[in-house]
Write a protein that holds these residues in place. Structure first.
Motif, PDB file in Angstrom:
ATOM      1  N   PHE A 252       0.831  -1.208   0.000  1.00 26.50           N
ATOM      2  CA  PHE A 252       0.000   0.000   0.000  1.00 26.50           C
ATOM      3  C   PHE A 252       0.870   1.264   0.000  1.00 26.50           C
ATOM      4  CE2 PHE A 252      -2.078   3.442   2.377  1.00 26.50           C
ATOM      5  CZ  PHE A 252      -3.199   3.656   1.578  1.00 26.50           C
ATOM      6  N   ILE A 253       1.879   1.286   0.868  1.00 25.29           N
ATOM      7  CA  ILE A 253       2.755   2.470   0.945  1.00 25.29           C
ATOM      8  C   ILE A 253       3.474   2.690  -0.386  1.00 25.29           C
ATOM      9  CG2 ILE A 253       4.754   3.513   2.075  1.00 25.29           C
ATOM     10  CD1 ILE A 253       4.001   1.887   4.607  1.00 25.29           C
ATOM     11  N   LEU A 254       4.018   1.608  -0.946  1.00 25.59           N
ATOM     12  CA  LEU A 254       4.747   1.735  -2.220  1.00 25.59           C
ATOM     13  C   LEU A 254       3.821   2.165  -3.354  1.00 25.59           C
ATOM     14  CD1 LEU A 254       7.111  -1.373  -1.996  1.00 25.59           C
ATOM     15  CD2 LEU A 254       7.688   1.027  -1.558  1.00 25.59           C
ATOM     16  N   ASP A 255       2.560   1.769  -3.289  1.00 22.84           N
ATOM     17  CA  ASP A 255       1.581   2.173  -4.306  1.00 22.84           C
ATOM     18  C   ASP A 255       1.259   3.665  -4.228  1.00 22.84           C
ATOM     19  OD1 ASP A 255       1.393  -0.349  -5.359  1.00 22.84           O
ATOM     20  OD2 ASP A 255      -0.486  -0.876  -4.354  1.00 22.84           O
ATOM     21  N   CYS A 256       1.593   4.299  -3.114  1.00 23.00           N
ATOM     22  CA  CYS A 256       1.315   5.735  -2.934  1.00 23.00           C
ATOM     23  C   CYS A 256       2.473   6.622  -3.379  1.00 23.00           C
ATOM     24  CB  CYS A 256       0.988   6.027  -1.468  1.00 23.00           C
ATOM     25  SG  CYS A 256      -0.553   5.254  -0.917  1.00 23.00           S
ATOM     26  N   GLN A 257       3.522   6.012  -3.920  1.00 20.85           N
ATOM     27  CA  GLN A 257       4.678   6.777  -4.394  1.00 20.85           C
ATOM     28  C   GLN A 257       4.400   7.445  -5.739  1.00 20.85           C
ATOM     29  OE1 GLN A 257       8.735   4.629  -3.609  1.00 20.85           O
ATOM     30  NE2 GLN A 257       7.354   3.152  -4.518  1.00 20.85           N
ATOM     31  N   ASP A 258       5.004   8.606  -5.939  1.00 17.43           N
ATOM     32  CA  ASP A 258       5.126   9.168  -7.280  1.00 17.43           C
ATOM     33  C   ASP A 258       6.508   8.733  -7.775  1.00 17.43           C
ATOM     34  OD1 ASP A 258       5.718  10.703  -9.517  1.00 17.43           O
ATOM     35  OD2 ASP A 258       4.636  12.462  -8.785  1.00 17.43           O
ATOM     36  N   THR A 259       6.543   7.700  -8.588  1.00 16.56           N
ATOM     37  CA  THR A 259       7.835   7.116  -8.985  1.00 16.56           C
ATOM     38  C   THR A 259       8.549   7.971 -10.021  1.00 16.56           C
ATOM     39  OG1 THR A 259       6.637   5.721 -10.557  1.00 16.56           O
ATOM     40  CG2 THR A 259       7.220   4.731  -8.443  1.00 16.56           C
ATOM     41  N   GLU A 260       7.842   8.939 -10.622  1.00 15.25           N
ATOM     42  CA  GLU A 260       8.489   9.818 -11.610  1.00 15.25           C
ATOM     43  C   GLU A 260       9.131  11.030 -10.952  1.00 15.25           C
ATOM     44  OE1 GLU A 260       6.167  10.951 -14.993  1.00 15.25           O
ATOM     45  OE2 GLU A 260       5.349   8.943 -15.241  1.00 15.25           O
ATOM     46  N   ASN A 261       8.393  11.687 -10.060  1.00 11.00           N
ATOM     47  CA  ASN A 261       8.863  12.949  -9.481  1.00 11.00           C
ATOM     48  C   ASN A 261       9.214  12.848  -7.998  1.00 11.00           C
ATOM     49  OD1 ASN A 261       8.365  14.466 -11.942  1.00 11.00           O
ATOM     50  ND2 ASN A 261       6.198  14.141 -11.481  1.00 11.00           N
ATOM     51  N   GLY A 262       8.997  11.684  -7.411  1.00 11.15           N
ATOM     52  CA  GLY A 262       9.302  11.504  -5.994  1.00 11.15           C
ATOM     53  C   GLY A 262       8.168  11.959  -5.099  1.00 11.15           C
ATOM     54  N   GLY A 263       8.266  11.586  -3.850  1.00  9.12           N
ATOM     55  CA  GLY A 263       7.228  11.934  -2.877  1.00  9.12           C
ATOM     56  C   GLY A 263       6.207  10.826  -2.721  1.00  9.12           C
ATOM     57  N   ASP A 270      -3.023  10.266  -5.411  1.00 14.78           N
ATOM     58  CA  ASP A 270      -3.251  11.608  -4.874  1.00 14.78           C
ATOM     59  C   ASP A 270      -1.958  12.423  -4.967  1.00 14.78           C
ATOM     60  OD1 ASP A 270      -5.848  11.030  -4.358  1.00 14.78           O
ATOM     61  OD2 ASP A 270      -5.693  11.040  -2.167  1.00 14.78           O
ATOM     62  N   ALA A 271      -2.061  13.724  -4.694  1.00 14.99           N
ATOM     63  CA  ALA A 271      -0.885  14.595  -4.730  1.00 14.99           C
ATOM     64  C   ALA A 271       0.044  14.282  -3.551  1.00 14.99           C
ATOM     65  CB  ALA A 271      -1.316  16.062  -4.677  1.00 14.99           C
ATOM     66  N   VAL A 272       1.337  14.301  -3.805  1.00 11.45           N
ATOM     67  CA  VAL A 272       2.318  13.998  -2.753  1.00 11.45           C
ATOM     68  C   VAL A 272       2.557  15.228  -1.882  1.00 11.45           C
ATOM     69  CG1 VAL A 272       3.445  12.308  -4.233  1.00 11.45           C
ATOM     70  CG2 VAL A 272       4.365  14.635  -4.114  1.00 11.45           C
ATOM     71  N   ASP A 273       3.051  15.020  -0.689  1.00  9.09           N
ATOM     72  CA  ASP A 273       3.505  16.115   0.181  1.00  9.09           C
ATOM     73  C   ASP A 273       4.572  15.559   1.112  1.00  9.09           C
ATOM     74  OD1 ASP A 273       2.216  15.233   2.781  1.00  9.09           O
ATOM     75  OD2 ASP A 273       0.413  15.454   1.556  1.00  9.09           O
ATOM     76  N   VAL A 274       5.313  16.467   1.762  1.00 10.64           N
ATOM     77  CA  VAL A 274       6.451  16.040   2.573  1.00 10.64           C
ATOM     78  C   VAL A 274       6.000  15.303   3.828  1.00 10.64           C
ATOM     79  CG1 VAL A 274       6.697  18.194   3.907  1.00 10.64           C
ATOM     80  CG2 VAL A 274       8.718  16.779   3.430  1.00 10.64           C
ATOM     81  N   TYR A 275       4.807  15.637   4.338  1.00 11.09           N
ATOM     82  CA  TYR A 275       4.245  14.981   5.524  1.00 11.09           C
ATOM     83  C   TYR A 275       4.060  13.486   5.260  1.00 11.09           C
ATOM     84  CZ  TYR A 275       0.421  13.930   8.899  1.00 11.09           C
ATOM     85  OH  TYR A 275      -0.391  13.377   9.865  1.00 11.09           O
ATOM     86  N   HIS A 276       3.339  13.156   4.185  1.00  6.48           N
ATOM     87  CA  HIS A 276       3.096  11.740   3.889  1.00  6.48           C
ATOM     88  C   HIS A 276       4.360  11.035   3.394  1.00  6.48           C
ATOM     89  CE1 HIS A 276      -1.115  13.182   4.001  1.00  6.48           C
ATOM     90  NE2 HIS A 276      -1.316  11.986   4.521  1.00  6.48           N
ATOM     91  N   THR A 277       5.262  11.800   2.768  1.00  7.19           N
ATOM     92  CA  THR A 277       6.537  11.209   2.353  1.00  7.19           C
ATOM     93  C   THR A 277       7.304  10.718   3.579  1.00  7.19           C
ATOM     94  OG1 THR A 277       6.630  12.674   0.425  1.00  7.19           O
ATOM     95  CG2 THR A 277       8.693  11.626   1.114  1.00  7.19           C
TER      96      THR A 277
END
Length: 317
Positions: A252-263, A270-277
């Motif tokens: 689940f955690i790995l599925d929430c990654q933006d593998t292109e731009n990080g985060g 959903d949109a990434v942020d430093v908190y969830h990262t």
């Protein structure tokens, strides 16, 4: 199952720090101290803290300290116990706690304890069990826990316990994974975990895992990556982490990654942020994901940082 896009996440965290003028940065400006803690701790878990200019960070952190001894979320803002802890944690990451006037910070935190043992967040007086954990952790890191009334502090936290084994923000407040982490953490740091019904609470916490493998904060809510930290760390502290499916949570955690731009985001796509990262990476660390540094579930800092601080402890509480 995918893999953790470590380099992408490192670049993403560094890019967040460089963006000062976009909408997200302006909205989050007063929280910058928390953001620094999230981003820098994530970098340390990834083994990449050395790419940051430590002196620059330490200088900025110290510029956020008030006359009261407390720290603000950024220069020009009001001090709060939450930002004070983040400041202490950031300094701990860089092994720079010696730049602090420990008595000044300690007096600020001690001054926020109320007669019933609870803690206010700042001079405005809001009380929340989160602040009890924050105060106890902050003083533990500074070896000053004996400066507060620990027994009263523990009694207040215990008074927030509910029939379902969980804890709320104040006595009678609804059980919530985030508050449970704070209360269990406070009890762990004070050697008071005997107050927890570990089987009852463990059952409530493992019920937070949904079909996708993710964890939620309360019954009937959507899963969110941040609970990979709040729920997991609590389960580890009460020795019930084997009650959830770790492989499904990792996926689940790995599925929430933006593998292109990080985060990492709260949920897939959903949109990434430093908190969830940060909480995603910290959750993977708790799950013993390969090549990540171990993080301490009670201190919310890498184990090697905690060990370094504890070795420097001259008087055990």
């Amino acid at each position: 199952m995918g893999e953790l896009a470590t380099e992408k996440h490192v670049q993403y965290i560094l890019s967040v720090e460089k963006r000062k003028d976009d909408f997200q940065s302006v909205v989050m400006e007063h929280l910058r101290m928390n953001g620094a803690y999230w981003g820098l701790t994530a970098l340390d878990i990834l083994g990449k803290l050395n790419i940051v200019d430590a002196d620059e960070v330490v200088s900025w952190v110290m510029s956020c300290q008030h006359e009261s001894g407390g720290f603000a979320g950024n220069v020009g803002h009001d001090p709060h116990i939450l930002y004070t802890l983040s400041a202490v944690q950031v300094l701990a990451l860089f092994d720079k706690l010696d730049v602090l006037d420990v008595d000044k910070v300690t007096n600020y935190v001690v001054g926020l304890q109320n007669e019933d043992g609870s803690f206010s967040g700042d001079i405005w007086g809001e009380v929340d069990s989160r602040f009890s954990y924050i105060a106890i952790l902050c003083l533990s890191l500074l070896h000053q826990l004996d400066k507060i009334n620990v027994e009263k502090a523990v009694n207040f936290v215990v008074s927030c316990k509910n029939m379902d084994g969980g804890f709320g923000c104040t006595p009678g407040g609804e059980s919530h994974s985030g508050q449970i982490f704070c209360c269990v953490g406070a009890l762990a740091l004070t050697g008071s975990l005997h107050h927890v019904d570990k089987d009852l609470l463990g059952w409530w916490l493992c019920e937070r895992q949904v079909k996708s493998g993710g964890l939620n904060g309360r019954p009937e809510k959507l899963p969110d990556v941040c609970y990979s930290w709040w729920v997991l760390s609590s389960l580890i502290m009460i020795d019930r982490v084997h009650w959830i499916n770790k492989e499904k949570l990792i996926k689940f955690i790995l599925d929430c990654q933006d593998t292109e731009n990080g985060g990492i985001s709260d949920r897939p796509d959903d949109a990434v942020d430093v908190y969830h990262t940060y909480f995603g990476i910290a959750g993977l660390s708790l799950l013993e994901y390969p090549s990540l540094k171990a993080i301490d579930p009670a201190y919310a800092l890498p184990v090697d940082v905690v060990n370094r601080i504890r070795l420097g402890k001259r008087h055990a509480i």
